[in-house]
Enzyme design. Structure first.
Site, short mmCIF file in Angstrom:
data_model
loop_
_atom_site.label_atom_id
_atom_site.label_comp_id
_atom_site.label_asym_id
_atom_site.label_seq_id
_atom_site.Cartn_x
_atom_site.Cartn_y
_atom_site.Cartn_z
CG ASP A 293 -2.05 0.95 1.14
OD1 ASP A 293 -2.11 1.70 0.14
OD2 ASP A 293 -2.89 0.97 2.05
CB SER A 294 0.50 4.51 -1.55
OG SER A 294 -0.68 5.04 -0.94
N GLY A 295 0.73 3.96 1.73
CA GLY A 295 0.83 4.71 2.98
C GLY A 295 -0.21 5.80 3.10
N GLY A 296 -0.94 6.06 2.00
CA GLY A 296 -1.91 7.14 2.00
C GLY A 296 -2.99 6.97 3.05
CG PHE A 297 -6.30 3.82 4.94
CD1 PHE A 297 -7.60 4.22 4.71
CD2 PHE A 297 -6.01 3.13 6.10
CE1 PHE A 297 -8.61 3.94 5.63
CE2 PHE A 297 -7.01 2.84 7.03
CZ PHE A 297 -8.31 3.25 6.78
CG ASP B 286 -4.96 6.82 -2.51
OD1 ASP B 286 -4.04 6.38 -1.78
OD2 ASP B 286 -6.13 6.41 -2.45
CD GLN C 203 -9.73 7.44 -3.03
OE1 GLN C 203 -10.87 7.56 -2.56
NE2 GLN C 203 -8.82 6.63 -2.49
N GLY D 241 -11.50 4.31 -1.22
CA GLY D 241 -12.53 5.15 -0.64
C GLY D 241 -13.85 4.46 -0.39
CG ASP E 15 -6.05 -5.13 1.55
OD1 ASP E 15 -5.65 -4.72 2.66
OD2 ASP E 15 -6.61 -4.39 0.71
CB CYS F 140 -11.48 -26.46 8.14
SG CYS F 140 -10.12 -25.29 7.97
CB CYS G 270 -6.59 -24.70 8.79
SG CYS G 270 -7.51 -24.73 10.35
CB CYS H 283 -9.65 -27.72 11.38
SG CYS H 283 -10.62 -26.21 11.63
CG HIS I 36 -10.14 -21.70 11.31
ND1 HIS I 36 -10.51 -22.87 10.68
CD2 HIS I 36 -11.25 -20.93 11.35
CE1 HIS I 36 -11.80 -22.81 10.36
NE2 HIS I 36 -12.27 -21.64 10.76
#
Length: 377
Positions: free
Chosen positions: A94-98, A148, A190, A217, A267, A305, A307, A310, A336
């Protein structure tokens, strides 16, 4: 040849949901896909070897956090983030913007970039499109996100318009600065909750011809119906031959709706965050493991499952670990939950391949919504 390419394999005839493959310098992975979040170069409580076993083809890390600690120069000195964290699959940063814009009063936005105070030690820092690109080139991620401004909800039209226009200008600066031939830069759409602004954002970013596009956004506090309406309006205008990424979404109901609207990548910190709160994700809904009903329940979290949790441990044992504040219990739930989302996206892909995604979606949401109401009640 671009560093990142998308190959459409199948599109569900009735819904438009699609299955594909994204090719990166560190391998290819099928879509739809959920990306586990390793904010600081580590998915909390889960090793890279375990991530592979869970079926993760790509992980997400964060520019803001690695910029502050340990610093991108150290990561570069280590040979890049792949070597630093011992992960040979694909990485998206991620760009770090958020993160910067979530600091509120601790940051100041100008045309040049954002000045802010570190949440770690209060020191003064600066991020701009150029700085974000340099940090991400130092990190060496496969997919790089443009810097952004994430618009909050609610936001008025004037603010949203000015912010969206600035995001487009910043996207151009990101593309001009990005020189690495081994990384693919995604633009971020955006426009807030205004369709005309989202249309304009898409059109201007598509003109820049990025190898992929993210929808930003959304999932920022708006009602889900509004989120899906904006998503539908946005995605239908994006190129069909490039990957589409819905940022910050990780609950199964949002994933299945996102896929129906043509999204390929997702994500969210949700699966590991709720695991640390003692909650398991299942096809039947969420299981709060502190509840007394699991005291004598010696079944696995989910019968089908595969995993590690489980395969080896019971609900009763995991409940005991959670109530005793044992770290192992949180690790088991994290393993899990991450495996659940990998299985979930795999099942969606199979439904698309068999032209039955609409049925899959209806049956899942009927069950999911029913069990959610029962839990609330």
């Amino acid at each position: 040849m671009p560093a990142i390419t998308y190959e459409l394999i199948k599109q569900d005839e009735a819904t438009g949901a699609r299955a594909g493959i994204i090719h990166t310098p560190h391998g290819s992975f099928p879509t739809p896909i959920f990306m586990p979040v390793g904010t600081q170069g580590s998915v909390k409580g889960v090793s890279p070897e375990e991530l592979k076993e869970l079926g993760a083809g790509i992980v997400l890390s964060n520019t803001y956090h690695l910029f502050l600690r340990p610093g991108s120069q150290l990561v570069k000195e280590a040979g890049g983030l792949h070597k630093f964290m011992k992960w040979d699959g694909a990485i998206l940063t991620d760009s770090g913007g958020f993160q910067v814009f979530s600091l509120g009063d601790l940051r100041k936005i100008t045309e040049e970039g954002v000045t802010f105070r570190s949440h770690i030690d209060g020191s003064r820092k600066f991020l701009s499109p150029e700085v974000s690109m340099q940090v991400q080139m130092d990190i060496g991620s496969d997919i790089v996100m443009a810097f952004d401004e994430c618009i909050p909800y609610p936001a008025d039209y004037a603010y949203t318009k000015a912010s969206t226009e600035r995001t487009t200008r910043w996207a151009k600066r990101c593309k001009d600065y990005m020189t690495s031939p081994h990384q693919g830069l995604f633009g971020i759409v955006q426009g807030g909750m205004f369709k005309d602004l989202r249309t304009r954002s898409v059109q201007e970013l598509v003109e820049l011809d990025f190898p992929g596009y993210a929808v930003g956004g959304l999932s920022v506090g708006e009602p889900k119906d509004l989120m899906y309406d904006m998503l539908d309006h946005t995605v239908e205008q994006l190129p069909k031959d490039k990957p589409r990424y819905l940022m910050g979404v990780g609950t199964p109901d949002c994933l299945v709706e996102g896929v129906m609207h043509g999204i390929d990548m997702f994500d969210c910190v949700f699966p590991t965050r709720v695991a640390r709160n003692g909650t398991a994700m299942t096809w039947q809904g969420r299981m709060v493991m502190k509840n007394a009903e699991y005291t004598h329940d010696f079944r696995p979290l989910e019968e089908d499952c595969d995993c590690y949790a489980c395969r080896n441990y019971s609900r009763a044992y995991i409940r005991h670990l959670i109530r005793s504040n044992e770290i192992f219990g949180l690790r088991l739930l994290s393993l899990h939950n991450l495996r659940f989302l990998q299985r979930f996206t795999r099942e969606m892909r199979q439904a698309i391949m068999e032209d039955r995604f609409g049925q899959f979606r209806r049956e899942f949401l009927d069950q999911y919504n029913y069990n959610s109401k029962q839990t609330i009640g």
